[in-house]
Design a protein around this motif. Structure first.
Motif, PDB file in Angstrom:
ATOM      1  N   GLY D  15       0.812  -1.206   0.000  1.00  0.00           N
ATOM      2  CA  GLY D  15       0.000   0.000   0.000  1.00  0.00           C
ATOM      3  C   GLY D  15       0.846   1.256   0.000  1.00  0.00           C
ATOM      4  N   LEU D  16       0.956   1.892   1.152  1.00  0.00           N
ATOM      5  CA  LEU D  16       1.682   3.156   1.235  1.00  0.00           C
ATOM      6  C   LEU D  16       3.160   2.992   0.904  1.00  0.00           C
ATOM      7  N   GLY D  17       3.785   1.939   1.432  1.00  0.00           N
ATOM      8  CA  GLY D  17       5.213   1.748   1.169  1.00  0.00           C
ATOM      9  C   GLY D  17       5.500   1.708  -0.325  1.00  0.00           C
ATOM     10  N   ALA D  18       4.683   0.978  -1.055  1.00  0.00           N
ATOM     11  CA  ALA D  18       4.875   0.876  -2.510  1.00  0.00           C
ATOM     12  C   ALA D  18       4.688   2.234  -3.176  1.00  0.00           C
ATOM     13  N   SER D  19       3.694   2.983  -2.739  1.00  0.00           N
ATOM     14  CA  SER D  19       3.445   4.301  -3.343  1.00  0.00           C
ATOM     15  C   SER D  19       4.611   5.250  -3.116  1.00  0.00           C
ATOM     16  N   ILE D 187      -6.080   3.735   5.240  1.00  0.00           N
ATOM     17  CA  ILE D 187      -5.449   3.794   3.924  1.00  0.00           C
ATOM     18  C   ILE D 187      -6.106   2.757   3.022  1.00  0.00           C
ATOM     19  N   ASP D 188      -6.299   3.119   1.783  1.00  0.00           N
ATOM     20  CA  ASP D 188      -6.974   2.238   0.827  1.00  0.00           C
ATOM     21  C   ASP D 188      -6.043   1.118   0.354  1.00  0.00           C
ATOM     22  N   THR D 189      -6.095   0.003   1.070  1.00  0.00           N
ATOM     23  CA  THR D 189      -5.333  -1.179   0.653  1.00  0.00           C
ATOM     24  C   THR D 189      -6.283  -2.375   0.692  1.00  0.00           C
ATOM     25  N   ASP D 190      -5.889  -3.425   0.016  1.00  0.00           N
ATOM     26  CA  ASP D 190      -6.731  -4.635  -0.012  1.00  0.00           C
ATOM     27  C   ASP D 190      -6.975  -5.162   1.396  1.00  0.00           C
ATOM     28  N   TRP D 191      -5.930  -5.119   2.220  1.00  0.00           N
ATOM     29  CA  TRP D 191      -6.038  -5.655   3.562  1.00  0.00           C
ATOM     30  C   TRP D 191      -7.042  -4.852   4.393  1.00  0.00           C
ATOM     31  N   VAL D 192      -6.938  -3.520   4.328  1.00  0.00           N
ATOM     32  CA  VAL D 192      -7.864  -2.668   5.088  1.00  0.00           C
ATOM     33  C   VAL D 192      -9.285  -2.839   4.551  1.00  0.00           C
TER      34      VAL D 192
END
Lengths: 238, 238, 238, 238
Positions: D15-19, D187-192
């Protein structure tokens, strides 16, 4: 009436106010400049014209409700409805509490806080109708700390911070981005330099650097808005 | 003139103000009661007389400088110079920002903050001459948080908090104890109960319990003074 | 087993820890003293015995889970279940970040924060069963401010403050009073005096004065509990 | 060895790390990716390669000092000394205090705080030698608030915030920009998304929008650096 977006700077002085005005003008905004001193506004207007931008001066006392309404009526008639409001007015006060008169105490509050309330009431209705708008407020060290001799300023600046929180919570969900910028240090202006003539160059905040952050705040995506940030020189003690 | 120490309660209502007045009266203080409503002051005065204490009523608008000066002149003449000042005046306001008039915004600030400044200027000179004094200020949830619909209150209460910090830093070293009490919940008064008729008993702050903390703050040794504390019911969500 | 209420002081040193222990003993509490140094505990125990109080020493490392469990088992067997827990352990650290080893960083956190978590887990079950209990935590300037050279301490003290907030929100409604006392200045102890030999007497916090506030916090009515307050000398710069 | 500047992302998730990794790669940075899961790192590496960027994966446990030293040695050998470090590792924990084991409590602290200390010690010496560097730390709602059930996370996140303040005060004057970003929302991630399947799209923070602010922070002029800011969706309740 201009088709460009409109930004109004309340408290447009030759330092930070001018930098913010130029920053938004460079991006194509028509800029409305408000402050009491016509000459200062004329100077900033000239700077903006020279870089190919559009700016108009609306001399006014930002704490005078009737005068301010008139100034915003002119902004709307001559430039259009603002999508950005920057409240940058401030009245410095450093004096022992017993030396401060009630009139001064109230005046300091009016410039540092009440004028922001008046300005926001002028621009919010159109912003809400468009479901977008950015409200940027200039804070200071005194926004978070009531120091000795700074009762007047701290009351005003704490109050301004309170106002920004209430605005963000009431109007954020309706598309209005509210941001409070806490400037924790001395801005590099002629007036500040004259008070601290021996202070080294690299210990001041550069107005253009601050203005860049104001612009970036306006650019933020509505999924990740900042309500509050601080700015200080790398070398500042805090 | 009384030989007893004198405490003045600005904003002496039937709830917390009355409890604080009784608490100090029980310890032998002569209490000066200030608020606009004479009947309220008379009620509190009667309560204090019944427990063998001394209290006098000084009906006044705490935001009116001339009236307040007159009231404090009477306090000094009839009771003596205050060694304790409690600022408990508050004006509640919960309304959308665009429904709030500039006059209301200013009035809310005046009651929640400006009156405290005026009161402090009345009592500080004598306190400084004696090198002792206690200044106690009633804060609220809105002292730390600008909620939607609470811009007016938060501007006033943030401002009051700023004032207390500046006072503590300027006058603490001269023997003046400044304390800011943040009341984070609903106080058990008839007026509050009428607004939330179904709220359970144990979810309110009891005025006498709050007043006990005001008294303990006054009792603190000058080597370990509290500037700020919060008070809330055990069951309060926060 | 004693019928008296029981207070445990984790981090019972000769300064503040001893004062708190004596303050609760004076009110009839049986006091359990925990710290690594047996001699210190013996000194405090003697002081309490001399004023007619009851205290027992439980030498232990408050960051060692197994040792701590054993110590609390002994407290329960010899004195009874604690209704008051005071976490007063602290490990001072002032060193540049690059001079701090990971082992030191972790040790400082363990004493300033982790031990409090371990202690709370020991006493909470019985407190919840009785629906009453008081948890008091000693904070410091570093609870609110990460200064240069204080990364280790600030990480521990910020963490301790976080823990108190979570505890208050989870267990306050079940009758457990959690309070965090931020001591913003130097406490008058031989060890501190030896570090700053020329500092004037009235610039220190007196341990007995601090202890009085711990006691008053324990006495607060559950309708008006304090979660956090600060304590500093009248003359302290802050 | 690359001539490009180097950014290391500790806690590089999808998510954020990749962005953040992509954002810096787009500007020409070589990016070092650290996290435990090799597959995740490989996914991000592929994303960056596809946009023409350079990234290498260094699978490691960021709380394991020896493993981390080894990983940074490889970064320096393969990419060069980092001028940007992003600490984005986090371990979520939401459980009642009595259900949290001491081992879990410590693990949560290690991922949320201790790993940042370890990482900073790896990169600071070279940054100080060059008199420049940017350290960016991902905070959360729990950085400012210890909620019920979040003791573990809040202890870690408060601690991380303390660390950033100490770092800024010690190393800011030597040219190191430290910034702490408080992400106050989901944060908009698949996990969340999988945890809150019915939550509306516009109520999430977009990782790319957050990453833009990380980049802007790195770009700030040293006369006007931000230490702390918050980010939340326009519609977030707070």
């Amino acid at each position: 009436m201009s088709q460009a977006q409109v930004a109004v700077i309340m408290g447009a002085g030759v330092g930070l106010g001018a930098s913010i005005a130029r920053r938004f003008a460079r991006e194509g905004f028509s800029v409305g400049l408000m402050a009491r001193k016509s000459e200062t506004l004329a100077t900033i207007q000239t700077q903006i014209t020279q870089i190919g931008g559009v700016a108009l001066a609306f001399p006014t006392d930002v704490t005078d409700q009737a005068a301010l309404e008139n100034a915003f009526d002119q902004v709307r008639a001559q430039l259009g409805s603002p999508t950005v409001l920057v409240y940058n007015a401030a009245l410095f006060s450093h004096v022992g509490l017993l030396e401060l008169t009630p009139e001064q105490f109230e005046s300091v509050w009016k410039v540092n806080c009440f004028g922001a309330f008046l300005g926001v009431q002028q621009v919010l209705p159109d912003m809400l109708a468009q479901q977008r708008g950015t409200l940027l407020f200039t804070g200071a060290t005194a926004s978070l700390r009531g120091s000795a001799g700074f009762a007047g300023m701290a009351v005003g600046k704490f109050g301004l911070r309170a106002l920004t929180q209430s605005l963000a919570r009431e109007f954020g969900p309706q598309g209005i981005h509210v941001a409070h910028i806490i400037i924790d240090g001395m801005i590099d202006t002629d007036w500040v330099r004259s008070m601290v003539p021996n202070k080294a160059d690299h210990t001041f905040l550069l107005p253009d650097a601050i203005a860049e952050t104001y612009w970036q705040l306006h650019q933020q995506n509505s999924s990740a808005w900042t309500l509050e940030l601080d700015l200080r020189p790398a070398v500042e003690k805090f």
